[in-house]
Write an enzyme that holds these catalytic residues in place. Structure first.
Site, PDB file in Angstrom:
ATOM      1  N   HIS A   1       0.806  -1.217   0.000  1.00  8.86           N
ATOM      2  CA  HIS A   1       0.000   0.000   0.000  1.00  8.86           C
ATOM      3  C   HIS A   1       0.842   1.270   0.000  1.00  8.86           C
ATOM      4  CE1 HIS A   1      -3.449  -2.511   1.924  1.00  8.86           C
ATOM      5  NE2 HIS A   1      -3.244  -2.804   0.646  1.00  8.86           N
TER       6      HIS A   1
ATOM      7  N   ILE B   1       1.152   7.079   0.447  1.00  5.86           N
ATOM      8  CA  ILE B   1       0.652   6.004   1.288  1.00  5.86           C
ATOM      9  C   ILE B   1      -0.854   5.888   1.114  1.00  5.86           C
ATOM     10  CG2 ILE B   1       0.480   5.145   3.645  1.00  5.86           C
ATOM     11  CD1 ILE B   1       2.785   7.275   4.226  1.00  5.86           C
ATOM     12  N   CYS B   2      -1.270   4.659   0.903  1.00  2.00           N
ATOM     13  CA  CYS B   2      -2.703   4.400   0.782  1.00  2.00           C
ATOM     14  C   CYS B   2      -3.176   3.832   2.107  1.00  2.00           C
ATOM     15  CB  CYS B   2      -2.959   3.401  -0.356  1.00  2.00           C
ATOM     16  SG  CYS B   2      -4.660   2.879  -0.477  1.00  2.00           S
ATOM     17  N   LEU B   3      -3.708   4.691   2.942  1.00  3.36           N
ATOM     18  CA  LEU B   3      -4.155   4.262   4.270  1.00  3.36           C
ATOM     19  C   LEU B   3      -5.411   5.054   4.609  1.00  3.36           C
ATOM     20  CD1 LEU B   3      -3.504   2.636   6.864  1.00  3.36           C
ATOM     21  CD2 LEU B   3      -2.186   4.580   7.633  1.00  3.36           C
TER      22      LEU B   3
END
Lengths: 139, 469
Positions: A70, A77-79
């Site tokens: 991710h 950042i994919c969060l």
């Protein structure tokens, strides 16, 4: 706040209320992240903490971008936590760092997200304008 | 900004003899703003925040920041007990912190054996004792005017009445129980004002009782304002509404709406304040002005505008043409004297804040591989020009080409921010930046026309935004 940061999290620069740099290390013996320190850049908007800060990994000579399904290789950042929907004003720099630290700790795949090359090459948006699809609840 | 580090914080306690006060203070601070709770209110999910903080949160996404459950601002109720605790704690804090710090210093100065003794006595006391004793001892140390504990001891004194005796509730004279009712009718204090009776009890008390103070000043709580249905309201009526309220009514509808929401937040949170500290409308208007300057219509929105999808790139390019020209010439001068160490690959951080300039300074570089070249940052290797210092000096056509390209780049509106690109590629660039040139922007790669030496900055596919959309 600098008084008692958790293990592996070091405040590098916090001269103003716009940009902070924090170094994060993975403490547990995860082979993917051994002996590496990652640098996070926090960019705060005027609406912080109502709006989430922009958090990306930055790369320089001593700080690589961690491998994670991710985390794109340009540091984005994919969060969900960092997205407008997932963000909550009770979060702070420390809690975000701890979340990212645990996100790395629990990871077992040394890989980049699907479509990383394409995304990195063509993305011109800032992280806050990207609509991520949060499909993976395992991390 | 050294003042940043002088801000009082719950961690102040960690370096004293009372580290256990750190979580206590943290609990008295708002989770959103991290300040001491100001006008604390409790939500329907039982979380407590500053009134203004939770109102802003709810106005943004309608959820409790702690538990993410749906929340509504008209369900908020002042949390009076917490307000009292926070107020008293803040009063007691400076002195207590000072003493705890001094104690710690004394400990570190004195010998080890003494230090052990001291911690046994002094450190042990507040930490190990029960909650009530702890507050009491702290209160005494810090000369707190905590009324509750004093009232306790006063009550204790009052109990020392002989059996069958009672006190007149008005004048406090001791008499037999059965006499009290008759005495009440003729009590000399009976007709005195309520204020006087309070005073007499206070002189005896020496501590103000917040409860009495509250009763003394029974002005009705102001009614909270309710939200408007912004979707149904047209711009004109909304503007009028703002004027009626007495707040600025300039700007477009979105700004009017945002200003009204913020006004509700400010106004309603003031309603949650203790009467003694409630602000006047004038002060509230001032607060709104502050908001206007930082987040409202007068806020510095240069960056935001550029990020917008409908940002007028060509217009911006025209109005800033001189700046761009200046930057171009600077970039050219820089290119003429390549210094490989000058810029590092991590530099693009700056790019995000000044997107158009960045594009501008890089656009003169060839960018024909937008979207088509799989390895844009590995240009064809060509020999350095004979005269790398001023490769275009007498080449008017080449200069014209570059100018055309610059203009074209401006027109495409490629003013979106670019993020640091894949640095593994840029590392390659750095290695080879000395001995490679770049392909002609117009010609095919095969023509290999020498153009100029690469500057220190690695070539990256930063400009794809212009042509890929």
């Amino acid at each position: 706040m600098q008084g008692k940061l958790p293990d592996g999290i070091t405040l590098i620069q916090a001269d103003n209320y716009e940009t902070w740099l924090v170094d994060v290390k993975v403490i547990d013996p995860n082979p993917i992240y051994q002996n590496e320190t990652y640098r996070l850049k926090f960019t705060f908007s005027g609406q912080y903490p109502i709006e989430p800060p922009e958090v990306t990994f930055v790369r320089d000579a001593t700080h690589p971008i961690p491998y994670h399904p991710h985390i794109y290789s340009n540091g984005i950042i994919c969060l969900d936590l960092l997205d407008r929907q997932g963000w909550s004003p009770v979060h702070n720099v420390e809690s975000v760092c701890v979340s990212l630290q645990s996100m790395l700790t629990s990871n077992t795949k040394k890989e980049r997200p699907e479509g990383d090359d394409n995304f990195v090459r063509y993305n011109t948006q800032r992280p806050r304008d990207i609509n991520f699809m949060f499909h993976d609840d395992t991390v | 900004m050294d003042t940043t580090f002088d801000l009082p914080d719950s961690t102040d306690w960690l370096s004293t003899t009372l580290p256990a006060f750190e979580p206590l203070e943290a609990a008295l601070r708002c989770e959103v703003c991290k300040e001491f709770l100001s006008n604390p209110v409790i939500t329907s999910c039982s979380h407590t925040f500053c009134s203004i903080c939770i109102r802003r949160c709810i106005a943004t996404d309608g959820r409790c920041p702690s538990c993410k459950s749906a929340c509504s601002s008209d369900k908020l109720t002042p949390n009076i007990a917490v307000r009292e605790v926070v107020m008293r704690f803040q009063e007691a804090r400076p002195k207590a912190l000072e003493m705890a710090r001094a104690e710690k210093e004394a400990q570190s100065r004195s010998g080890k054996k003494r230090k052990l003794d001291e911690t046994d006595i002094e450190d042990g006391e507040p930490v190990r004792q029960t909650r009530s004793r702890q507050t009491r001892s702290k209160g005494r140390h810090s000369q707190s005017t905590d009324p509750i504990e004093v009232a306790d001891s006063e009550d204790g004194d009052d109990e020392f009445l002989p059996e069958g005796m009672a006190k007149c509730p008005i004048c406090n004279t001791t008499m037999k129980e059965e006499q009290v009712f008759n005495h009440l009718d003729v009590c000399p204090e009976q007709n005195a004002s309520q204020g006087r009776s309070t005073r007499s009890s206070r002189t005896k008390n020496t501590f103000p009782n917040p409860l009495q103070r509250r009763q003394k000043d029974p002005s009705p709580p102001p009614t909270r304002l309710s939200q408007l249905n912004y979707a149904l309201l047209k711009e004109g009526p909304l503007r009028k509404k703002l004027q009626e309220i007495g707040i600025p009514n300039w700007g477009n509808k979105d700004l009017l709406k945002r200003r009204h929401i913020e006004w509700l937040n400010i106004y309603n949170s003031n309603c949650d304040a203790d009467e003694g500290v409630r602000k006047t409308k004038r002060q509230l208007v001032k607060e709104l002005e502050e908001w206007e300057n930082t987040q409202g219509g007068k806020a510095e929105t240069k960056e935001n505008k550029m990020m917008k999808k409908d940002f007028d790139g060509s217009g911006y390019a025209k109005s800033h043409k001189t700046e761009f020209d200046d930057l171009i010439s600077k970039a050219r001068a820089k290119r003429a004297t390549p210094k490989p160490e000058e810029t590092k690959p991590s530099q693009p951080e700056v790019d995000a804040t000044q997107p158009p300039k960045v594009n501008e300074s890089r656009d003169p570089e060839p960018t024909p591989h937008n979207g088509s070249d799989p390895y844009p940052s590995q240009p064809t290797q060509i020999p350095i020009a004979d005269n790398p210092r001023n490769p275009y000096e007498n080449n008017e056509s080449a200069l014209a080409t570059i100018r055309a390209k610059v203009a074209a780049a401006n027109q495409t509106g490629s003013t979106l921010a670019t993020l640091p690109s894949e640095p593994s590629l840029s590392e390659n660039d750095q290695v080879s930046s000395h001995d490679i040139g770049i392909a002609n922007p117009l010609g095919s790669p095969a023509r290999k026309v020498p153009m100029f030496a690469l500057p220190g900055q690695p070539v990256r596919d930063l400009d794809s935004s212009g042509s890929t959309h």
